[in-house]
Design an enzyme around this catalytic site. Structure first.
Site, PDB file in Angstrom:
ATOM      1  CG  ASP A 104      -0.169  -0.013   2.523  1.00 16.10           C
ATOM      2  OD1 ASP A 104       1.083  -0.076   2.490  1.00 16.10           O
ATOM      3  OD2 ASP A 104      -0.810   0.030   3.586  1.00 16.10           O
ATOM      4  CB  CYS A 141       5.390  -2.321   1.956  1.00 17.21           C
ATOM      5  SG  CYS A 141       6.183  -1.613   0.521  1.00 17.21           S
ATOM      6  CG  HIS A 165       6.007  -5.222  -1.759  1.00 14.29           C
ATOM      7  ND1 HIS A 165       5.081  -4.448  -1.101  1.00 14.29           N
ATOM      8  CD2 HIS A 165       6.050  -6.410  -1.115  1.00 14.29           C
ATOM      9  CE1 HIS A 165       4.584  -5.156  -0.098  1.00 14.29           C
ATOM     10  NE2 HIS A 165       5.145  -6.330  -0.074  1.00 14.29           N
TER      11      HIS A 165
END
Lengths: 258, 163
Positions: free
Chosen positions: A76, A79, A252
């Protein structure tokens, strides 16, 4: 909105709000399928993910030779902070000495931020909640409780915000140095307002450097991307002994355990 | 149940009462801490002077990590305010920072009345008049200032103006 494939621009409409509303819907969908921080998972979840991808499979295998398992975090845009926060607090549960050092840093950090010009009233709110959780860790709460806190959006986001504020504060304090790394025609203050403080803004090297520096917590990041045969480890700061390890895949961060 | 958002809104309210910024006020509606009414007084030395503009602020449980939705309830004529009263202001959208509170929101909107941004228009007519015909702009603003004093007549005035 558009009907039957016709798009027309309505000048009286607030499209910003519609965009935000759309973003909220997407966030809710992601929230329904992915915890902020998962349980510890076996590397088989990554092997399944990349079953069809020989390059990544090789890299997962090389990871497996160095690490035991991982926790995934929700994608989101927060992270990095969530992974950092959880991995480090989990570490603190079993390291009293490191806890004492960090508690001191964390408790003094509010005055540093206020002295940098952050509004005392709102900083206090985030700091209070942050310290509440830090002290839970200090009282050696069960790991499940920490996990629950990180998956409770109210608390979890407050922790993320405070880490963001620490990054912002550090970048502004060392503006002379960091301004060399900011792209475009932006001051450090503008960069912090646009890329650090708002929730959901992703983290780059500059954020990691700032957070590791301001907290005194060294981090190893294993980079997993298309190039090369294995993942590439990078320690922040360079040459330090990392306290925690994170897995980076483009865009990510997840947590790795040895 | 107390959540961080609700707890924080209570603190925002307390702060607004104890240390109110000049020219703005706000309070939660009865029974609902997540929905506030607010008033912004038109700043001195602007065409909005003496206006009492009412707004609503709607918070979600994600406040203060996400911005609330702020709308003018009083009729507004301003380059950055849409016809439905919603506001085009970066800090309420992509430049929101969790360090803002209600008082910061209201004072930012107040300064938007001071310094419209005609490059990012929400009301094209207002933006154009602001740039090209300041006199007519001020006349139109004066009309919404008058209207702001008497909410009950809102609809009547609106239909008059459209003629």
């Amino acid at each position: 909105m558009a009907e039957e494939g016709t798009l027309h621009y309505d000048p009286d409409k607030n499209y910003d709000e519609e965009t935000l509303a759309q973003q909220r819907i997407i966030e809710k969908q992601i929230a329904g399928t992915q915890d902020f921080v998962t349980e510890r998972l076996d590397f088989s979840v990554l092997e399944q993910e990349y079953a069809e991808d020989p390059v990544y499979i090789k890299k997962v295998r090389s990871l497996k030779s160095k690490y035991l398992c991982l926790r995934k975090t929700r994608g989101d845009g927060n992270c990095f902070y969530r992974a950092f926060g959880f991995a480090y607090f989990e570490k603190l549960l079993e390291d009293q000495e490191e806890f004492n050092r960090f508690r001191d840093v964390a408790s003094k950090s509010k005055d540093v931020l206020v002295s940098l010009g952050f509004p005392q009233f709102t900083i206090e709110d985030f700091h209070d909640t942050f310290m509440e959780v830090v002290d839970k860790v200090g009282s050696q709460c069960p790991l499940e409780e920490l996990h629950k806190i990180f998956n409770d959006q109210g608390y979890s986001d407050y922790l993320v915000v405070y880490l963001r504020l620490l990054v912002s504060g550090h970048l502004q304090k060392e503006a002379d140095f960091f301004s060399n790394f900011v792209e475009g025609d932006r001051t450090i203050k503008e960069f912090c307002n646009q890329e650090v403080e708002p929730m959901g803004k992703e983290s780059d090297h500059i954020h990691i450097i700032a957070l590791t520096a301001v907290t005194g917590v060294s981090v190893r990041v294993e980079y997993m991307d298309r190039g090369g045969e294995t993942t590439n480890a990078h320690d922040f700061p360079d040459g330090s002994t990392p306290k925690i390890a994170l897995l980076y895949r483009p865009g990510h961060y997840d947590i790795l355990y040895t | 149940m107390s959540t961080p958002a609700r707890r924080r809104l209570m603190r925002d309210f307390k702060r607004l009462q104890e240390d109110p910024p000049a020219g703005v006020s706000g309070a939660p509606t009865d029974n609902n801490i997540m929905l506030w009414n607010a008033v912004i007084f038109g700043p001195h030395d602007t065409p909005f002077e003496d206006g009492t503009f009412k707004l609503t602020i709607e918070f979600t449980e994600e406040y203060p990590n996400k911005p609330p939705t702020v709308r003018f309830v009083s009729k507004m004529f301003h380059p950055n305010v849409y016809a439905d009263g919603s506001i085009c202001l970066d800090i309420l959208q992509n430049r929101w920072s969790p360090t803002y509170d209600v008082s910061a929101i209201l004072t930012s909107i107040q300064s938007l009345l001071h310094d419209p941004n005609p490059n990012s228009p929400a009301n094209n007519e207002a933006a154009q008049l602001y740039r090209e015909n300041r006199r007519e702009y001020e006349r139109r603003v004066a009309a919404v200032v008058q209207e702001s004093w008497n909410d009950d007549d809102d609809e009547e005035m609106q239909s008059k103006e459209e003629k």
